[in-house]
Design a protein around this motif. Sequence first.
Motif, PDB file in Angstrom:
ATOM      1  N   PRO A  90       0.818  -1.209   0.000  1.00  0.00           N
ATOM      2  CA  PRO A  90       0.000   0.000   0.000  1.00  0.00           C
ATOM      3  C   PRO A  90       0.854   1.262   0.000  1.00  0.00           C
ATOM      4  O   PRO A  90       2.065   1.217   0.264  1.00  0.00           O
ATOM      5  CB  PRO A  90      -0.784  -0.129   1.306  1.00  0.00           C
ATOM      6  N   CYS A  95      -0.484   4.668   5.977  1.00  0.00           N
ATOM      7  CA  CYS A  95      -0.410   3.634   7.010  1.00  0.00           C
ATOM      8  C   CYS A  95       0.255   4.190   8.270  1.00  0.00           C
ATOM      9  O   CYS A  95       0.847   5.279   8.248  1.00  0.00           O
ATOM     10  CB  CYS A  95       0.390   2.436   6.503  1.00  0.00           C
ATOM     11  N   LEU A 101       3.391  -4.351   8.460  1.00  0.00           N
ATOM     12  CA  LEU A 101       2.043  -4.591   7.957  1.00  0.00           C
ATOM     13  C   LEU A 101       1.653  -6.055   8.094  1.00  0.00           C
ATOM     14  O   LEU A 101       2.476  -6.946   7.851  1.00  0.00           O
ATOM     15  CB  LEU A 101       1.968  -4.202   6.477  1.00  0.00           C
ATOM     16  N   CYS A 134      -4.502  -1.577   4.634  1.00  0.00           N
ATOM     17  CA  CYS A 134      -3.095  -1.257   4.847  1.00  0.00           C
ATOM     18  C   CYS A 134      -2.329  -2.528   5.239  1.00  0.00           C
ATOM     19  O   CYS A 134      -1.725  -2.620   6.309  1.00  0.00           O
ATOM     20  CB  CYS A 134      -2.939  -0.178   5.921  1.00  0.00           C
TER      21      CYS A 134
END
Length: 341
Positions: A90, A95, A101, A134
């Motif tokens: 992303p 984020c 992530l 995200c």
Amino acid sequence: MNAYGTKSHHSLRIDIKVEIVDFKLQQAMDPDAEVERDLSPFLRIYKSGRVERLLGTEVLPAGTDPATGVASKDVLFDPDAGLWVRLYLPDLAGCTPDKRLPVVVYFHGGSFTVETAASPTYHNYLNSLVAAACVLGVSVNFRRPPEHPLPAAYDDSLAAVRWVTETGEAWVAERGDLGRVFLAGDSAGGNIAHQVALRAGAEVLGGGAVIKGLVLIHPFFWGAEPLGSEDPVFGERIDSVWRLLCPGTSGLDDPRVNPLAELAPSLGALPCRRVLVAVAEKDRLRERSVAYYEALRRSGWDGEALLLESAGEQHVFHLHNPHSDKARAKLRAVVDFLTAE
């Protein structure tokens, strides 16, 4: 022949008819033109062995999606078998800074036989999912029947999960949180996600990876005996197709298609602590998915199971009409599941 030395209309008509008959005879004798099995709307298999896929053949290249800012790239992880994944990252500006992530390994649908990780349907869906949640996306391109019968797709998909947990690939190594790995898929991909979760749970994954959750979207499950209002005629068709996809199978109570079969592994063996099962009210696979959810809750499995139903909708409606209100609500529910702490 007429007075001018040319053929009459009657003679021409005879010649044309003869040519048509000859063409039809040649076609009937050509195994590459004669259909042995017609599995429309997915594919046709010809006597020569040639497979003609009728949908899911379009592809989109990896790159940066202008609508979401999600970047993607294709990575070959098993050159000998030609296996690859499409990674999605992303726009990190949206984020949480300096936070790794969650990793979502996604298995595409298509009755095991059609679609790819590069199909517009799945490329666009992964862009939307990765942007909204995200997360780091890993879309798996597995080998497909009938050229590569099951269990090839299961083996390839498990190999992809192992690769994710062991690779030094930059996006995964630098941005992925292997303590938060999710397996997800729709239709046949949901079936694969379940099977891979069971198999991955029976081994120690690399990198200290933890499968935190499982997302099954309209998963392809069935059984020898109809449940509730299931159509026996539809079941007979599934049985015929399943035997083509998985030669040597015991039938529709094979644990690979029926996770509730007597010989199937206990659902309590799932390695994750959270499972989301998404169903659609008018999907012919609905009752199997609900039965899976209910059996999971009874299995002694120590986790949280969620059932999400979309009223009035058909199988994988969110892929066919992604901008509808119900598709957006479904995407939001999946995002919430992936991002819950």
